[in-house]
Design a protein around this motif. Structure first.
Motif, mmCIF file in Angstrom:
data_model
loop_
_atom_site.group_PDB
_atom_site.id
_atom_site.type_symbol
_atom_site.label_atom_id
_atom_site.label_comp_id
_atom_site.label_asym_id
_atom_site.label_seq_id
_atom_site.Cartn_x
_atom_site.Cartn_y
_atom_site.Cartn_z
ATOM 1 N N LEU A 1 0.885 -1.289 -0.080
ATOM 2 C CA LEU A 1 -0.061 0.017 0.018
ATOM 3 C C LEU A 1 0.814 1.474 0.002
ATOM 4 C CD1 LEU A 1 -3.400 0.417 0.087
ATOM 5 C CD2 LEU A 1 -2.723 1.195 2.445
ATOM 6 N N GLN B 1 0.851 -0.765 4.582
ATOM 7 C CA GLN B 1 0.241 -2.044 4.879
ATOM 8 C C GLN B 1 1.629 -2.842 4.936
ATOM 9 O OE1 GLN B 1 -1.648 -5.240 2.241
ATOM 10 N NE2 GLN B 1 -3.509 -3.804 2.762
ATOM 11 N N THR C 1 1.944 0.765 10.633
ATOM 12 C CA THR C 1 1.241 1.227 9.492
ATOM 13 C C THR C 1 1.916 2.750 9.261
ATOM 14 O OG1 THR C 1 -0.546 0.446 10.584
ATOM 15 C CG2 THR C 1 -1.159 1.710 8.824
ATOM 16 N N ILE D 1 2.705 6.128 7.484
ATOM 17 C CA ILE D 1 1.770 6.766 6.375
ATOM 18 C C ILE D 1 2.296 8.057 5.836
ATOM 19 C CG2 ILE D 1 -0.685 6.121 7.055
ATOM 20 C CD1 ILE D 1 -0.607 9.015 7.934
ATOM 21 N N ARG E 1 0.102 5.304 11.843
ATOM 22 C CA ARG E 1 -1.173 5.568 11.817
ATOM 23 C C ARG E 1 -1.585 4.505 13.072
ATOM 24 N NH1 ARG E 1 -4.722 7.745 8.506
ATOM 25 N NH2 ARG E 1 -3.634 9.493 8.920
ATOM 26 N N ALA E 2 -0.779 3.341 13.219
ATOM 27 C CA ALA E 2 -1.256 2.278 14.095
ATOM 28 C C ALA E 2 -1.660 2.872 15.387
ATOM 29 C CB ALA E 2 -0.380 1.103 13.796
ATOM 30 N N ARG F 1 -4.417 14.019 15.730
ATOM 31 C CA ARG F 1 -4.570 12.965 14.985
ATOM 32 C C ARG F 1 -3.609 13.020 13.671
ATOM 33 N NH1 ARG F 1 -6.685 8.864 17.317
ATOM 34 N NH2 ARG F 1 -6.668 7.911 15.228
ATOM 35 N N GLN G 1 -5.315 15.496 10.927
ATOM 36 C CA GLN G 1 -6.284 14.770 10.158
ATOM 37 C C GLN G 1 -7.755 15.312 10.643
ATOM 38 O OE1 GLN G 1 -6.843 10.931 10.374
ATOM 39 N NE2 GLN G 1 -7.618 10.473 8.155
ATOM 40 N N LEU G 2 -7.821 15.373 11.930
ATOM 41 C CA LEU G 2 -9.117 15.419 12.476
ATOM 42 C C LEU G 2 -9.498 17.079 12.203
ATOM 43 C CD1 LEU G 2 -11.603 14.408 14.080
ATOM 44 C CD2 LEU G 2 -10.128 15.009 16.138
ATOM 45 N N LEU H 1 -12.043 4.387 18.925
ATOM 46 C CA LEU H 1 -11.061 5.382 18.528
ATOM 47 C C LEU H 1 -10.041 3.967 17.592
ATOM 48 C CD1 LEU H 1 -9.827 8.063 18.844
ATOM 49 C CD2 LEU H 1 -8.467 7.209 20.948
ATOM 50 N N PHE I 1 -10.201 3.745 13.769
ATOM 51 C CA PHE I 1 -9.734 4.818 12.886
ATOM 52 C C PHE I 1 -8.025 4.652 12.627
ATOM 53 C CE2 PHE I 1 -13.535 6.780 14.726
ATOM 54 C CZ PHE I 1 -14.255 7.134 13.526
ATOM 55 N N ASN I 2 -7.517 3.767 13.446
ATOM 56 C CA ASN I 2 -6.054 3.755 13.405
ATOM 57 C C ASN I 2 -5.614 2.943 12.159
ATOM 58 O OD1 ASN I 2 -5.837 5.223 15.601
ATOM 59 N ND2 ASN I 2 -5.419 3.471 16.974
ATOM 60 N N TYR I 3 -5.999 3.338 11.068
ATOM 61 C CA TYR I 3 -5.628 2.901 9.710
ATOM 62 C C TYR I 3 -5.078 3.827 8.794
ATOM 63 C CZ TYR I 3 -8.026 -1.387 11.873
ATOM 64 O OH TYR I 3 -8.274 -2.407 12.660
ATOM 65 N N ALA I 4 -4.339 3.095 7.885
ATOM 66 C CA ALA I 4 -3.728 4.208 6.746
ATOM 67 C C ALA I 4 -4.889 4.790 6.367
ATOM 68 C CB ALA I 4 -3.052 3.310 5.669
ATOM 69 N N HIS I 5 -6.180 4.672 5.928
ATOM 70 C CA HIS I 5 -7.194 5.487 5.480
ATOM 71 C C HIS I 5 -8.230 5.213 6.499
ATOM 72 C CE1 HIS I 5 -5.716 5.740 1.400
ATOM 73 N NE2 HIS I 5 -5.558 4.329 1.411
ATOM 74 N N ASN I 6 -8.764 6.408 6.775
ATOM 75 C CA ASN I 6 -10.031 6.616 7.801
ATOM 76 C C ASN I 6 -10.777 7.768 7.225
ATOM 77 O OD1 ASN I 6 -8.963 8.934 9.038
ATOM 78 N ND2 ASN I 6 -7.738 7.759 10.296
ATOM 79 N N LEU J 1 -11.505 10.130 9.736
ATOM 80 C CA LEU J 1 -11.627 11.128 10.390
ATOM 81 C C LEU J 1 -11.754 12.526 9.982
ATOM 82 C CD1 LEU J 1 -8.978 10.091 13.375
ATOM 83 C CD2 LEU J 1 -11.385 10.444 13.441
ATOM 84 N N GLY J 2 -11.289 12.609 8.929
ATOM 85 C CA GLY J 2 -11.204 13.975 8.060
ATOM 86 C C GLY J 2 -12.521 14.513 7.442
ATOM 87 N N ASN K 1 -6.650 -0.539 6.069
ATOM 88 C CA ASN K 1 -5.375 -0.554 5.426
ATOM 89 C C ASN K 1 -5.527 -1.010 4.037
ATOM 90 O OD1 ASN K 1 -3.948 0.428 7.740
ATOM 91 N ND2 ASN K 1 -3.483 -1.478 8.303
ATOM 92 N N HIS K 2 -6.500 -0.955 3.220
ATOM 93 C CA HIS K 2 -6.692 -1.614 2.054
ATOM 94 C C HIS K 2 -7.394 -0.373 1.340
ATOM 95 C CE1 HIS K 2 -6.297 -5.525 3.439
ATOM 96 N NE2 HIS K 2 -6.949 -5.367 4.482
#
Lengths: 308, 391
Positions: free
Chosen positions: A60, A79, A104, A106, A121-122, A150, A167-168, B242, B245-250, B252-253, B318-319
């Motif tokens: 990824l 990923q 993770t 990013i 991000r993890a 965030r 990000q938030l 919470l 949301f801890n993934y490469a894509h989320n 939150l924004g 994460n995909h």
């Protein structure tokens, strides 16, 4: 402590020759197609990272850091939990996971002192990685009121100041030496949040994706009126060239759209697809030291590099 | 010889021009049973036996010998509709497709506006899923008076409402002291009533949506309204969420500077668990309008495509495209295809990008396509030659 992974391919001579022929044929056909796709604009497909023959798998691809001093590329694989480096010819150098510390990742930036800063991000932490000392430290980034930032993308300016995207809240934040928020850069009333930003010699350029507006903050932090860009489906990344033109990456349409400094659309190029020179859920645009345009393409697991 | 031919040509031309007018009203009903063109309401040209307003007598490029495409023909006389339907309105599907006769009979009908059925009977013949029985129903709904709230041709959003939600409700319901007393005495002007009340019906007399946020049900407003409307406010109780949301894509924004939770979840009530609307896509399309537009234009679409969370991890993933389990998402439902398919996975590398093939290499389940099974090209050749170039 750190594990550098080099991919070594083992195959019989015949199989390898066959693979080479097939590879060459595929690259030739792809090149023919790509050149026809790119004929609409002044940009031409140059190469991709990783090279198809390098045997490197990117799960990824979320970000690319370009080291202007060393002329190297560092690709962030969220990923796969790794940073993958390439030299100035695009040759694969190493894959690096900081001894398994990267979960993770990013986004990545490198300080003048050679320290790597990675957003993971993890656990929403900022990792400081000192390759020389082989040391990794994880930090939370907080606002003065104690609430967490965030973390999104990260960049470091020539004065070693760290900037991150919240990000938030959609703000660009300048951090102090204690990694606390020193300054915030936000849009105006209709602001919907920045999705990307770039540090340039004249200040910060940031993209409000949902509103399709580009903001500029000069070096003293003063914002200019935002420039609106049109004709986009899902803008996710921004670059600004030396002539002041804006390059906006549209993730869903798979195109790069080019605008003049006033937001007047000049042209667009690339397109949705899987062949070299086509994009499949691209994520980021970055110029390298020769102002080649690097497009981080998540869906195709590669970076397409384009020249003028 | 040549001049005789030209004269004959001229005669034929004059005859062709004149004959339709001379036929006019006359003789259509000699062949076509006039009884089939009768009803309580008759279209004016039919009543005047002026069939040639719409039909050509001899030949036409269009079905039923129409002079133009049917909707273009209708708009020639009903010009007021052209202006009514302009300006970026969301059009009712038959209107968008130019299929006026889906609802209107062009000759005669039993009901006003040449409608073939009355009110709800007509609407529910397509919108079957909307036809439900509630313990308590909104009067226009139970009366089948859909057009009390909905504009049949087009509206400002996909619900085709006649006015914005609050304004529409107050066209019947009085914004008076009694109503305000039920809403903590608040000024209700500009309030979107439909965010909490279901306009068709519900299990409570006030037609509140089915699932309530606990503090709302307990009338404990201060549980949320004491602080800022921000992410941390929700995390006070929902901290466990919470990690999602801890993934490469989320997502939150999604709200700019606001609270991302309330961008999708209604903090008071919802139609389903999670305080979401009955059709989840109605939330998603606020930001992903382009995806919905592509899908709308596609001939073949994945069923239940508005249940976005069937395939996407809405909080984070994460995909690519925030898919659940990445490429394996299809197997969650299409289990039988695991062992009966074109090779996929690491043993089948897509020559275009060196990536492992998966279901989505050939199928576009997200946007749909114009090919069966939402294939990305014709299954006869166009799709396969993307990879099998020697085929």
């Amino acid at each position: 402590m750190f594990s550098a992974i080099r991919v070594i391919k083992g195959a019989g001579m015949n199989a390898r020759l066959k693979q080479m022929w097939l590879g060459a044929l595929a690259i030739f056909l792809s090149g023919v197609f790509a050149s026809s796709v790119l004929a609409a604009g002044p940009w031409n497909y140059d190469r991709q990272l990783p090279d198809r023959k390098a045997g490197v798998k990117i799960d990824l691809a979320t970000a690319l850091y370009v080291d202007f001093d060393k002329q190297r590329y560092y690709l962030v694989d969220a990923q796969g939990g790794q940073l993958v480096s390439f030299d100035n010819t695009g040759k694969f150098l190493a894959a690096f996971n900081a001894g398994g510390e990267l979960k993770t990742p990013i986004s990545l930036a490198r300080s003048q002192k050679g320290v790597l800063w990675v957003v993971d991000r993890a656990d929403n932490r900022l990792l400081q990685i000192n390759p020389r000392l082989q040391k990794v430290q994880r930090f939370r980034v907080k606002y003065p009121d104690g609430s967490w930032v965030r973390l999104g993308k990260i960049a470091i300016d020539p004065k070693n100041r760290i900037f991150v995207l919240d990000q938030l809240r959609g703000s660009v934040l300048e951090l102090d030496d204690d990694l606390s928020v020193k300054r915030q850069f936000r849009g105006g009333e209709a602001f919907a949040g920045f999705v990307d930003f770039k540090l340039k010699s004249d200040g910060i350029w940031a993209l409000d994706g949902r509103k399709a507006q580009i903001y500029h903050f000069d070096n003293s932090g003063v914002a200019s009126a935002p420039v609106s860009v049109s004709g986009l489906e899902f803008p996710v990344s921004l670059e600004v060239d030396s002539a002041g033109r804006f390059y906006v990456l549209d993730r869903h349409a798979g195109i790069v759209a080019v605008y003049g400094p006033a937001g007047d659309k000049r042209f667009e190029f690339l397109g949705k697809g899987k062949r070299p020179g086509q994009l499949w859920f691209p994520e980021e645009l970055v110029f390298d030291w020769d102002e080649r345009l690097c497009v981080v393409d998540e869906g195709n697991g590669r970076v397409d590099i384009l020249t003028r | 010889m040549m001049s005789i031919f030209r004269i004959l040509q001229g005669f034929v031309l004059v005859w062709l021009l004149c004959v339709p007018f001379s036929v006019g009203a006359m003789e259509c009903f000699d062949c076509h049973d006039a009884g089939k063109f009768k009803g309580e309401v008759v279209h004016k040209p039919v009543a005047e036996a002026n069939c040639l307003v719409c039909h050509g007598a001899h030949v036409s490029r269009f079905e039923k010998l129409l002079k133009k495409k049917s909707h273009e023909l209708c708009l020639e006389c009903h010009q007021e509709l052209s202006s009514e339907l302009g300006g970026g309105m969301v059009l009712h599907e038959p209107v968008r497709k130019g299929e006026c006769s889906s609802c209107h009979d062009p000759h005669a009908a039993e009901y006003g506006k040449l409608l073939s059925k009355t009110g709800g009977d007509l609407c529910f013949s397509c919108h079957e899923e909307t036809h439900k029985t509630f313990t308590y129903s909104h009067k226009p709904y139970v009366d089948g008076d859909c057009s009390a709230c909905h504009a049949a041709h087009g509206g400002s959003d996909s619900r085709l409402l006649k006015a914005d939600a609050g304004g529409l409700c107050f066209s019947c319901h009085q914004d008076n002291k009694q109503l305000r007393s039920k809403h903590l005495g608040k000024d209700l002007s500009g309030v979107d009533c439909l965010s909490c009340h279901h306009p068709h019906g519900g299990e409570s007399q006030n037609l509140l949506r089915a699932f309530s946020h606990k503090p709302f049900a307990d009338k404990n407003c201060r549980a949320c309204h004491d602080g800022e409307n921000d992410f941390d406010n929700c995390l006070q109780c929902h901290e466990a969420v919470l990690g999602s949301f801890n993934y490469a894509h989320n997502h939150l924004g999604v709200s700019g500077s606001g609270n991302p939770c309330t961008s999708c979840h209604n903090p008071h009530v919802g139609d389903r668990k999670g305080l979401l609307p009955g059709v989840l896509g109605n939330v998603c399309k606020d930001c992903h309008a382009d995806t919905f537009e592509r899908r709308r234009k596609s001939l073949h679409k994945h069923e239940n495509w508005e249940n976005c969370n069937d395939c996407h991890n809405i909080h984070g993933s994460n995909h690519v495209a925030m898919l659940i389990e990445g490429q394996k998402v299809c197997n969650l439902c299409h289990d039988q295809h695991k062992g009966f398919t074109h090779p996929i996975g690491e043993s089948a590398i897509d020559p275009r990008n060196n990536q492992a093939m998966d279901c989505l290499t050939c199928h576009n389940a997200n946007d749909g396509t114009d090919y069966r099974y939402y294939l990305r090209g014709s299954a006869e050749r166009g799709l396969c030659v993307q990879c099998h170039q020697g085929y």
